[in-house]
Design a protein around this motif. Structure first.
Motif, mmCIF file in Angstrom:
data_model
loop_
_atom_site.group_PDB
_atom_site.id
_atom_site.type_symbol
_atom_site.label_atom_id
_atom_site.label_comp_id
_atom_site.label_asym_id
_atom_site.label_seq_id
_atom_site.Cartn_x
_atom_site.Cartn_y
_atom_site.Cartn_z
ATOM 1 N N ARG A 108 0.833 -1.208 0.000
ATOM 2 C CA ARG A 108 0.000 0.000 0.000
ATOM 3 C C ARG A 108 0.866 1.256 0.000
ATOM 4 O O ARG A 108 0.528 2.265 -0.641
ATOM 5 N N ALA A 109 1.996 1.216 0.724
ATOM 6 C CA ALA A 109 2.898 2.367 0.752
ATOM 7 C C ALA A 109 3.527 2.604 -0.617
ATOM 8 O O ALA A 109 3.711 3.748 -1.042
ATOM 9 N N ARG A 110 3.850 1.515 -1.305
ATOM 10 C CA ARG A 110 4.452 1.639 -2.637
ATOM 11 C C ARG A 110 3.406 1.991 -3.698
ATOM 12 O O ARG A 110 3.712 2.670 -4.671
ATOM 13 N N ARG A 111 2.196 1.476 -3.481
ATOM 14 C CA ARG A 111 1.140 1.667 -4.473
ATOM 15 C C ARG A 111 -0.144 2.163 -3.790
ATOM 16 O O ARG A 111 -1.073 1.383 -3.525
ATOM 17 N N PRO A 112 -0.205 3.464 -3.479
ATOM 18 C CA PRO A 112 -1.365 4.011 -2.766
ATOM 19 C C PRO A 112 -2.675 3.862 -3.543
ATOM 20 O O PRO A 112 -3.749 3.966 -2.948
ATOM 21 N N ASP A 113 -2.587 3.628 -4.852
ATOM 22 C CA ASP A 113 -3.804 3.464 -5.656
ATOM 23 C C ASP A 113 -4.457 2.097 -5.467
ATOM 24 O O ASP A 113 -5.608 1.896 -5.849
ATOM 25 N N ALA A 114 -3.730 1.146 -4.896
ATOM 26 C CA ALA A 114 -4.251 -0.214 -4.772
ATOM 27 C C ALA A 114 -5.326 -0.308 -3.681
ATOM 28 O O ALA A 114 -5.284 0.404 -2.673
ATOM 29 N N GLU A 115 -6.264 -1.199 -3.894
ATOM 30 C CA GLU A 115 -7.299 -1.532 -2.901
ATOM 31 C C GLU A 115 -6.797 -2.752 -2.132
ATOM 32 O O GLU A 115 -6.835 -3.867 -2.639
ATOM 33 N N VAL A 116 -6.304 -2.519 -0.942
ATOM 34 C CA VAL A 116 -5.586 -3.556 -0.201
ATOM 35 C C VAL A 116 -6.437 -4.092 0.943
ATOM 36 O O VAL A 116 -6.969 -3.323 1.756
ATOM 37 N N TRP A 117 -6.536 -5.424 0.999
ATOM 38 C CA TRP A 117 -7.251 -6.127 2.060
ATOM 39 C C TRP A 117 -6.302 -7.094 2.749
ATOM 40 O O TRP A 117 -5.307 -7.519 2.159
ATOM 41 N N ALA A 118 -6.630 -7.468 3.981
ATOM 42 C CA ALA A 118 -5.812 -8.428 4.709
ATOM 43 C C ALA A 118 -6.699 -9.237 5.645
ATOM 44 O O ALA A 118 -7.709 -8.733 6.140
ATOM 45 N N SER A 119 -6.301 -10.493 5.881
ATOM 46 C CA SER A 119 -7.069 -11.323 6.813
ATOM 47 C C SER A 119 -6.144 -12.241 7.586
ATOM 48 O O SER A 119 -5.066 -12.615 7.123
ATOM 49 N N ASP A 120 -6.580 -12.602 8.784
ATOM 50 C CA ASP A 120 -5.838 -13.535 9.622
ATOM 51 C C ASP A 120 -6.821 -14.175 10.599
ATOM 52 O O ASP A 120 -7.824 -13.563 10.983
ATOM 53 N N ILE A 121 -6.505 -15.379 11.028
ATOM 54 C CA ILE A 121 -7.382 -16.101 11.954
ATOM 55 C C ILE A 121 -7.097 -15.742 13.411
ATOM 56 O O ILE A 121 -7.925 -15.995 14.294
ATOM 57 N N ASP A 122 -5.924 -15.128 13.673
ATOM 58 C CA ASP A 122 -5.510 -14.804 15.040
ATOM 59 C C ASP A 122 -6.017 -13.412 15.405
ATOM 60 O O ASP A 122 -5.569 -12.411 14.833
ATOM 61 N N PRO A 123 -6.931 -13.297 16.372
ATOM 62 C CA PRO A 123 -7.478 -11.982 16.715
ATOM 63 C C PRO A 123 -6.422 -11.000 17.221
ATOM 64 O O PRO A 123 -6.551 -9.790 17.014
ATOM 65 N N ASP A 124 -5.375 -11.497 17.870
ATOM 66 C CA ASP A 124 -4.314 -10.602 18.334
ATOM 67 C C ASP A 124 -3.562 -9.992 17.158
ATOM 68 O O ASP A 124 -3.226 -8.800 17.161
ATOM 69 N N ALA A 125 -3.298 -10.812 16.146
ATOM 70 C CA ALA A 125 -2.632 -10.297 14.948
ATOM 71 C C ALA A 125 -3.514 -9.298 14.220
ATOM 72 O O ALA A 125 -3.046 -8.258 13.754
ATOM 73 N N VAL A 126 -4.795 -9.599 14.129
ATOM 74 C CA VAL A 126 -5.738 -8.694 13.455
ATOM 75 C C VAL A 126 -5.755 -7.331 14.149
ATOM 76 O O VAL A 126 -5.754 -6.280 13.497
ATOM 77 N N ALA A 127 -5.747 -7.343 15.470
ATOM 78 C CA ALA A 127 -5.773 -6.086 16.218
ATOM 79 C C ALA A 127 -4.553 -5.228 15.892
ATOM 80 O O ALA A 127 -4.662 -3.999 15.760
ATOM 81 N N VAL A 128 -3.390 -5.864 15.739
ATOM 82 C CA VAL A 128 -2.187 -5.100 15.407
ATOM 83 C C VAL A 128 -2.211 -4.666 13.943
ATOM 84 O O VAL A 128 -1.842 -3.540 13.613
#
Length: 254
Positions: A108-128
């Motif tokens: 996202r930093a390199r390509r601000p035009d991109a629509e970036v999503w992320a997912s993880d199963i660990d709620p602690d990781a998601v919070a960070v």
């Protein structure tokens, strides 16, 4: 005239910190007095430096980290470099098994035009990860199950540093990972490919025509990782970066 030894550097070096001078400078930047001493005690006990600082250096960024979550490694920067190659304008990018979202944040930093999503199963990781990315774009759930249905068939890039350590080999990992990172971020199943296989099996439903899936893997595991993406109908190549000791498999949907 002999220089006076730095006692903090000496303590860190005695504890096995290879880059003791650099670590001492970073710890002093983060705290002083009793607070600094508390950090040093934790570092000498083996806690990752990044956890103590609250951030990790990654692809020119300082990404937030926290106790228990997977600390992004320099080798994973290869995923960023490969990911942005030929990425179309306004691309849809998904990072699976995102951890703190370092790869997604760097793309996202390199390509601000991109629509970036992320997912993880660990709620602690998601919070960070929600501290490193727009919070609404970081989703908690099991791989593709977390993603909005509207992304199906529209994703230009799926990128993943999925856990790929075979279950029986976790005991032999360095203490900083084995003892301080959640097992869910490390355990790749009996052969290390369990999660990679699920990512590969589902990617064809989510990728747009010509879209790519890029998966970090171990050098000795790369042939099997490649075969999983080939079985999903992708044209694959293995990329090795000796300087970073990094290996990734890139698959393109025809």
């Amino acid at each position: 005239m002999t220089e006076t030894a730095d006692p903090l550097v000496e303590r860190l070096r005695a504890a096995g910190c290879v880059f003791a001078e650099d670590e001492a400078a970073l710890l002093r930047e983060a705290a002083s007095g009793a607070a600094l001493e508390a950090l040093v005690v934790r570092r000498v006990a083996g806690e990752p430096l990044e956890t103590l600082l609250g951030w990790a250096a990654f692809d020119g960024l300082r990404v937030a980290v926290a106790p228990g979550v997977f600390v992004p490694r320099v080798r994973t920067e290869l995923l960023v470099e490969l990911g942005v190659e030929g990425l179309p304008a306004g691309a849809v990018v998904v990072e699976l098994c995102c951890g703190v979202g370092a790869v997604a944040a760097a793309i996202r930093a390199r390509r601000p035009d991109a629509e970036v999503w992320a997912s993880d199963i660990d709620p602690d990781a998601v919070a960070v990860a929600r501290r490193n990315l727009p919070p609404g774009r970081v989703l908690e759930g099991d791989l593709y199950d977390a993603l909005p249905a509207a992304l199906r068939g529209r994703v230009d890039l799926i990128v993943a540093n999925a856990p790929y350590v075979p279950s029986d080999e976790i005991a032999f990992m360095p203490s900083e990972a084995r003892d301080f990172e959640h097992r869910v971020a490390l355990d790749g199943g009996a052969d290390g490919h369990a999660i990679q296989a699920r990512i590969a099996a589902g990617c064809g439903q989510w990728l747009a025509p010509g879209g790519r899936a890029i998966i970090e893997t171990g050098e000795r595991m790369s042939a099997r990782t490649a075969s999983l993406l080939e079985a999903a109908g992708l044209v694959v190549r293995v990329v090795r970066d000796e300087e970073r000791d990094a290996t990734a498999v890139v698959g393109v949907l025809g």
